[in-house]
Design a protein around this motif. Structure first.
Motif, PDB file in Angstrom:
ATOM      1  N   LYS A 174     139.243  58.635  11.511  1.00  0.00           N
ATOM      2  CA  LYS A 174     139.476  58.103  12.857  1.00  0.00           C
ATOM      3  C   LYS A 174     140.536  58.981  13.526  1.00  0.00           C
ATOM      4  N   TYR A 199     144.851  48.305  15.390  1.00  0.00           N
ATOM      5  CA  TYR A 199     143.659  49.147  15.410  1.00  0.00           C
ATOM      6  C   TYR A 199     142.658  48.587  14.410  1.00  0.00           C
ATOM      7  N   ARG A 200     141.404  48.853  14.653  1.00  0.00           N
ATOM      8  CA  ARG A 200     140.335  48.445  13.745  1.00  0.00           C
ATOM      9  C   ARG A 200     139.767  49.672  13.052  1.00  0.00           C
ATOM     10  N   ILE A 201     139.256  49.453  11.871  1.00  0.00           N
ATOM     11  CA  ILE A 201     138.608  50.519  11.117  1.00  0.00           C
ATOM     12  C   ILE A 201     137.182  50.065  10.812  1.00  0.00           C
ATOM     13  N   LEU A 245     142.763  58.636  15.881  1.00  0.00           N
ATOM     14  CA  LEU A 245     144.090  58.047  16.042  1.00  0.00           C
ATOM     15  C   LEU A 245     144.876  58.108  14.737  1.00  0.00           C
ATOM     16  N   LEU A 246     144.247  57.760  13.639  1.00  0.00           N
ATOM     17  CA  LEU A 246     144.931  57.762  12.343  1.00  0.00           C
ATOM     18  C   LEU A 246     145.294  59.176  11.914  1.00  0.00           C
ATOM     19  N   ASP A 268     135.295  55.666   9.737  1.00  0.00           N
ATOM     20  CA  ASP A 268     136.712  55.898  10.033  1.00  0.00           C
ATOM     21  C   ASP A 268     137.500  56.324   8.805  1.00  0.00           C
ATOM     22  N   GLN A 298     140.695  44.814  10.313  1.00  0.00           N
ATOM     23  CA  GLN A 298     141.934  44.952  11.075  1.00  0.00           C
ATOM     24  C   GLN A 298     142.994  44.119  10.386  1.00  0.00           C
TER      25      GLN A 298
END
Length: 147
Positions: free
Chosen positions: A113, A60-62, A115-116, A85, A55
């Motif tokens: 991911k 957001y985290r990957i 969201l991305l 992700d 992160q």
């Protein structure tokens, strides 16, 4: 690769670090959280695979599984396949320059991911900037770690 695809190139100059020390540090994924603040955790899956959670500045985290594909100290080359992700690869090449080492990093990834992928068109400049900030902190962290 199509859609939400990114290519990155970074060059890290490590002025007082011999190539074998740099190589040992960059292949030791489990040590990354000690010197790279954006790497939040690393969990070894097997001898060739680790799950890495990152992160940077954006909220957001990957989570990425990194699987060793090439690791050759003599040539200074390494490469990992990425899944999770992000899907794709990350490759590194070390070059001895005087008393130091130049590390060239190439990444070719596609965001998996959701969201991305959804935000890719409008947020691409922010994602690219986020990656640049993360890489700068990694570079500085590795210089300090190797000192």
């Amino acid at each position: 690769m199509a859609g939400a695809e990114y290519r990155f190139r970074s060059t890290w100059w490590l002025p007082a670090a011999p190539a074998p020390r740099v190589f040992d540090a960059v292949v030791d994924l489990e040590a990354y959280p000690r010197w790279w603040s954006d790497v939040r955790s690393v969990r070894r899956v097997d001898d060739d695979t680790a799950e890495v959670v990152c992160q940077s500045n954006l909220p957001y985290r990957i989570a990425i599984a990194m699987h060793r594909e090439e690791q050759d100290l003599d040539s200074g080359h390494l490469r990992v396949g990425l899944s999770g992700d992000l899907e794709g690869f990350l490759a590194g090449a070390l070059h001895v320059v005087g008393p130091g080492t130049r590390l060239e990093i190439t990444q070719h990834v596609r965001a998996r991911k959701p969201l991305l992928r959804r935000l890719d068109v409008v947020a691409r400049p922010f994602f690219r900037a986020n990656h640049a900030w993360m890489m700068r902190r990694g570079h500085r962290g590795l210089i300090t770690y190797l000192a």
